[in-house]
Design an enzyme around this catalytic site. Structure first.
Site, short mmCIF file in Angstrom:
data_model
loop_
_atom_site.label_atom_id
_atom_site.label_comp_id
_atom_site.label_asym_id
_atom_site.label_seq_id
_atom_site.Cartn_x
_atom_site.Cartn_y
_atom_site.Cartn_z
N GLY A 55 0.87 -1.32 -0.14
CA GLY A 55 0.08 0.18 -0.17
C GLY A 55 1.07 1.44 0.13
CB CYS A 56 0.18 4.92 -1.19
SG CYS A 56 -1.56 4.89 -0.64
CE1 TYR A 57 -1.61 8.31 3.90
CE2 TYR A 57 -3.45 6.92 3.29
CZ TYR A 57 -2.97 8.03 3.59
OH TYR A 57 -3.63 9.31 3.34
CB THR A 88 5.46 2.27 0.19
OG1 THR A 88 4.79 1.02 -0.50
CG2 THR A 88 6.72 2.41 -0.36
#
Lengths: 346, 346, 346, 346
Positions: free
Chosen positions: B149-151, B153
C-alpha cells in the site's frame, strides 16, 4: 556523446533542461552555470535532480566554457543573453538561446518592445526561429536557434494552418492565453507568492506583453502581410501549462469538420502535435510535463468565428523540451529522442 | 519482450502503470481491462496516453487473457482481486497484485480489517510482500507479489532501520501521514470534488484505517515481536504525494548524526531511497512522478524522540512504480529499468 | 466608538484586522502604519479593502500616534514589537500585541528561543496571554494582551481539557500540526512562491520551532508541572488554516464518548469552540475566514492513545480574530461582536 | 423580520444563501428544502453553518411552505424551477429564482437552448431580470425576479457602458470567461474531482453554452438591436470567482482614459461596482466571498480594440449575493444590508 553546457541553470527553465536531459541517451552535461548559486550543488537547489549529485553550479567564464562543450543552451534573462549568444556563435559553437534576444528578426521591433538596443545584429541575422513544425529544415542547417517563447509556441501552432490556408480574416485575430505560474520564473516577488496566486485569476500585460510582436512576426510571415494581434495573457493558479483560446473571423463557408481536416493534414507528420477529434477540447493537464501540443477547435456558425484552443506545457514544449527538440534536429538525432514521456496525469 | 496485461486499467493506478510502461523498453502491453469502459479507447479516458492510441479497454475474460500475457498486473478493487490473482497464479503466470488482498499474511487479520473472508489461503501463502528494499531476494524467486500500500511503503521505509537497529521503543510508534487526493482513486464521490478538497485539510479513518495492520505486520517482522501502531492519515489538497511523519521514543543516547549514519548504511545500495543530509527534510514535490523515496530525520534531545519524515509519490513508489520495480526484479531486468525519470518539479 | 490604531498593517495579519474590523460596529480605525508602504493607500496594497479607500499607511511616529487611539494592535515582527508595546503600555494605552514578544512569561525562555534578550521585563510581567477560553477574566482586567500564536491556539485548545482532567500521561504529548501558507506572512521569499508550495507538502522546523515553548508554557500551567512537547509543523498548499493532530497516552480506562463528554463540558459556554459529535473530525475548510475552532477526537483502544484533531483559521482565531475577541473583552463589548460570520465554504 | 424560505438548500448556491443571510439583520429563515437530504440537519452537510444547528432540511411540500414564508428563494435545477416559481408567484408570494428558467424573456429562445418548453409563459411575462445595476426600479416594483447567471452578470456589467455609449462595434463582441469550479455545483461527477480539475485548465461548451442567449438578450436590449456574442467559458482550478475578458472593436477615436470616464460615470452610484484606476486590472481573489464586481479596462490603439476585464465571485454577485441584493430592493431594506463584508484575502 554530445557535450552540452547550460548557462543559467538555477531557474525553472534550466532545471527543466536538466530534468529532460537526464533521460537523453546521447548527451553529456559538462557545465551548468549560475552567478547567484555558483559553488552550490545542483541538488542543493533541486533535490529532485539526484542524477546530477556530483555536478555543481559555476560562475560564467565564457572563455573556459568554450572548450568544454559543443552545444550551449542559454537560459539567461532577456538582454543578458545577447552578448553570450554572439560569443559562442562566433566561436563556432552550436547555440540554442531560450531568451527572447534572437527571436525578433527586426532589431527595431526588438528595441521597441524590450527597451534596449540589439547590439549584435549580424549574429541576429543568422538566427533561426526554433519552431520545428514551421522551420525544421532551417533549424537543421543552422548553428543558432532562437527558441520560441511559451505563449507564442501555443499561439502560432494554433494559428498557422488557418492563416496558411487563408480561411480566416487575419486582421481580427484575438489570442486570449492563460498560463501557469512557472512562466514567471523562480523570482522572489510578492506577486508570485502562493497566497497571492492561489485562488486568484487575473489578466496582466494587456496590450503590452512582449510576446505580442513575436506572435505577429510569425503570423505575418505565414499570411504574407503584416498582421496585428490582440494578445491577453492571464495567470492561472497552477504550476505548469498554457492554454490559448484563439478567435478568428471566418472568410469562407466552412464548418468544424472542414477545419479539422485542414489541421490534421497540416500536422499529419508532426510527432508532437495532436489534433483532437470533433467535440473534444484540450486540457493543459493532459500535456503537463510532456512535449506535446494538443489542439481542439470549433466553428461557431452563429457568429462566423473559428475558435481554436491550443494547450502546451510552458516549460517543455514552451521552453526546454522544444530546446531539446531543436538540439535533436541540429545534432542529427531522432527528433523525439528523450521527449516521448507521456504527460504526468493526474 | 515481456507480454504484460493490466486488469483494472481505468483508474489512476492503472493509468499510471500505462504511463510508466510507455518508457519501458522490454515490455509489450497486450491487454488492458475495464468493466465500465470496455470498448472505449485508452485515449478516450486518458488523452495523455497517446502511445496507446490503438489500444482499447476490454471486459475481463480470464480464460482468454491467459494466453495473451506472461505477467499480469491486477489493479482491481480490494476483494475483487482475490479470485483473479488465484486464477492467474494457479495457471502458471506471474502476478503482481496492487490491491490489498494478498498483503496480510494472516487471513484472520485480513478478515477483521477488510470485513470479508480470504477464500484463497493456499495461494495467499505463496505471496511475497513486494517491498524490494526488504524482500528483494524473495521477490526474485516468486511468481506472486502483493504490491504494498501507499501509506505502508512510506511508513515501513521510514521505520525499518530504526526498528531493525533496536534504537527505539517500538511500542510507542506514531505514524502521522498526509496524502494527496489521487490516493482516493477516480471515484465520483462528493467528498473528493475539487471544491470539497481544495483549501481544505482533514484527518480521516483515525484508528481504523486499513493500512494499519499492514504497517504493523512489517514492523513486527522487523522487530521480532508484535507491534501496534498509531496511524493517522490526512487528506492534502494536492494530486500526488505522501509524507509520513513518524515519532519514535529513543532507547539509547544517540543523536541525529548517529541515526543518519544507520539510515545511510541500511539503504546504501538502494537505488530509490535517498537519505537527506543533516538539516534537510523531504518535500513530496521533489519526488512527484518519480519512484524515489526521500527520507530526512532528526533526534529531539529535549523529548528523547526520533522524528523521521519520509516522502514518496503515492502512485509511483506507492503503487505502480513499485509494481514495475517488482516486475523488473522478477523478470531479471535491471531493477531501475524505466524508473529513473526525475520528479516533475515544479 | 473605540479609537483603534494598527501598527504593521501591510502584512496578512494587519490586513485581516482591517477586514474583520470593517464589520465591527463600535470601533473606528484612526491610523495604520507601515514603514515600507508609508504614503500608499490601503487599497493600493489590498484592493479588497474598499471600505478604507480614504485611509493611507503612515510611518510609525509613536509620540503622535499616542493621541490618536485608545487601543493599539501591534502586528510588527518579533523583536520589533518589544519596545513599541512597552511605550504604548507605559503611556496608559490598551495594547494587543500579535507578535511573540510578550507571550513567554520567562525572559530566559524567550531569549533562548528567540535569540534576543527581553529588554522590558517589567512590562512583560503585566502581560496576559490572550486565550479567552483560558484567561477571560484576566484579559478583562488587563491593558496588555499577548495574543497567542496560531499553532499554540490550536494545540492548547485541543490539549487543555484532557490535561486539566488528568486523563493523559502529559509526558508523551505529540503535536503534529499542518498550516496554510499565509502563516509565513507576506514576505517575498523563494520558498513561498506558488510554484514551490503548490503540489508540495513538507515538515519544517522539526524540534526547533519557536511555538514549542509557548505550547509547553500553557500545557505546563494546566498540568501543574513542567511538560515537554514534540511539536512538528508542516506546510500545506492552501492559503489559510491550521489543523493540529495531537497524540496523548491515556492513563485511565476511558473511551471516546467519555472524553467527548469532558470536552463538551469544558467548552460548554464557549462561543467559538465547537466540539464535533462522535465519528466526526474537523476540516480546516469549515472554519476558513471564521473565528471558530472545531475539535474532534477519538480514543484508540488498541494503542491506549487519545487522538485529538483541532482546526482553526490561522489568520482569524489564530491571529486577528482572536485579537478582536480580546479587544471586545477588554472594551466591555459583547465578546462575539464582529466575529460571528460563518466560514467561507467552499 | 421578513420570513424567508430556501428551496434547494443543499447545493453550493443554497449554502451560500444561508451563509450570507446569517449576517442579515432583517430576515428569518423559516424553511430549507432538499429532496435528497430531507431529515438531515443543515450542519450535517455544512459544518460551517453552526448558526442553523437547529434547522433541518425538509422535502418540498409547496402547499405547506406557502404559509411559512413571505419570500421564496428558489435554488432548484433548471427546468425543475418552472412550476415552483409559478406556484409561489400565483399565490401572492415574492419569488427570487436562481435558476435560468425565467431569465430569457422569449420562450422560443429558452426552448432552443434549454431543450425543454416553457410551460408558464404568463408568469414568465411578469419576471424581471434581476441585475440591479440595470433594472433597479423594475426590481423594486416586482414580485418575481429572475436572478442572473454568474457568467452573464460579469459579462453584462462589463459590456453595458461601452455598448450603451455606442463607442463599440457591437457585432464583434467576444466574451472569454474563466470560472472557479463551484460554478459546476455540488455534483458527484468524475470531471469535477479534485485530481481532474487541479493543475488543469480547459475550455468547455464552446459556442453552445446556455449563458450565451442570456448575455445576448441583455446586450441587445442595451444596443437596441440584435447582437450575437462569442462566449467561451473555461474552468479554473480554484473554488470561486469568474473573470471575463471582453473584446470590443472601437468605432471612435477614444483612449483608455475616455472609456474609464464613461465607466466611472455609468456606475458612479453603484455600491457594488468598482472601476479600477488606469493601469490596474482586477483579480478574482480581491472579490472572493464578497458581492463586489471589479472592472478594469484598456484601449489597444494598435488594434483598435477595447479590452474589458470584469471579476466577481460567482456564488455571491454571480448568484446568492445578488439574490439577497434583489431581496433588499424588493423588501425596501437598504440595498447593501448584509452584503458589505470585504472579500476574504488571501
Amino acid at each position: 556523446m554530445l557535450k552540452v553546457a547550460i548557462l543559467g541553470g538555477s531557474g525553472y527553465t534550466g532545471a527543466e533542461l536538466l530534468r529532460i536531459l537526464a533521460s537523453h541517451p546521447y548527451t553529456e552535461i559538462t557545465a551548468v552555470t549560475s552567478e547567484k548559486s555558483a559553488g552550490k550543488k545542483i541538488t542543493d537547489l533541486f533535490p529532485h535532480l539526484h542524477k546530477y549529485s556530483n555536478l555543481a553550479y559555476e560562475a560564467v567564464d565564457k572563455e573556459r566554457l568554450l572548450q568544454r562543450a559543443d552545444l550551449f543552451f542559454l537560459a539567461l534573462p532577456h538582454g543578458a543573453s545577447q552578448e553570450a549568444v554572439d560569443f559562442f556563435f562566433r566561436n563556432g559553437k552550436q547555440v540554442i538561446d531560450l531568451s527572447a534576444d534572437y527571436r525578433l528578426s527586426e532589431p527595431d521591433v526588438y528595441a521597441e518592445w524590450y527597451k534596449t538596443p540589439h547590439n549584435y545584429q549580424k549574429t541576429l541575422g543568422k538566427a533561426v526561429y526554433g519552431l520545428p513544425e514551421l522551420y525544421r529544415d532551417k533549424i537543421k542547417a543552422s548553428r543558432l536557434i532562437a527558441n520560441p517563447g511559451c505563449y507564442p509556441t501555443s499561439a502560432i501552432l494554433g494559428l498557422s494552418p488557418a492563416v496558411k490556408e487563408n480561411i480566416v480574416d487575419a486582421e481580427t485575430i484575438i489570442v486570449d492565453s492563460k498560463s501557469g505560474t512557472s512562466g514567471a520564473g523562480r523570482k522572489a516577488e510578492t506577486a508570485f507568492l502562493f497566497c497571492e496566486v492561489n485562488e486568484g485569476f487575473k489578466a496582466y500585460g494587456v496590450a503590452v506583453h512582449r510576446h505580442t510582436p513575436e506572435i505577429e512576426q510569425e503570423a505575418s510571415k505565414i499570411a504574407g502581410k503584416k498582421i496585428f494581434i490582440n494578445f491577453t495573457p492571464h495567470l492561472v493558479p497552477m504550476d505548469r501549462g498554457i492554454l490559448s483560446t484563439i478567435y478568428l473571423r471566418i472568410k469562407k463557408d466552412i464548418d468544424t469538420k472542414d477545419v479539422l481536416s485542414i489541421y490534421n493534414n497540416y500536422y499529419s507528420k508532426e510527432p508532437f502535435v495532436n489534433i483532437l477529434n470533433d467535440g473534444l477540447l484540450p486540457n493543459v493537464k493532459d500535456v503537463r510535463g510532456s512535449n506535446y501540443c494538443h489542439i481542439g477547435l470549433k466553428v461557431n456558425k452563429r457568429t462566423n468565428t473559428l475558435i481554436i484552443v491550443a494547450a502546451i506545457d510552458n516549460l517543455v514544449k514552451g521552453a526546454s523540451g522544444q530546446a531539446v527538440q531543436n538540439m535533436n534536429i541540429m545534432a542529427g538525432f531522432e527528433e523525439t529522442t528523450g521527449l516521448t514521456m507521456p504527460a504526468l496525469f493526474p
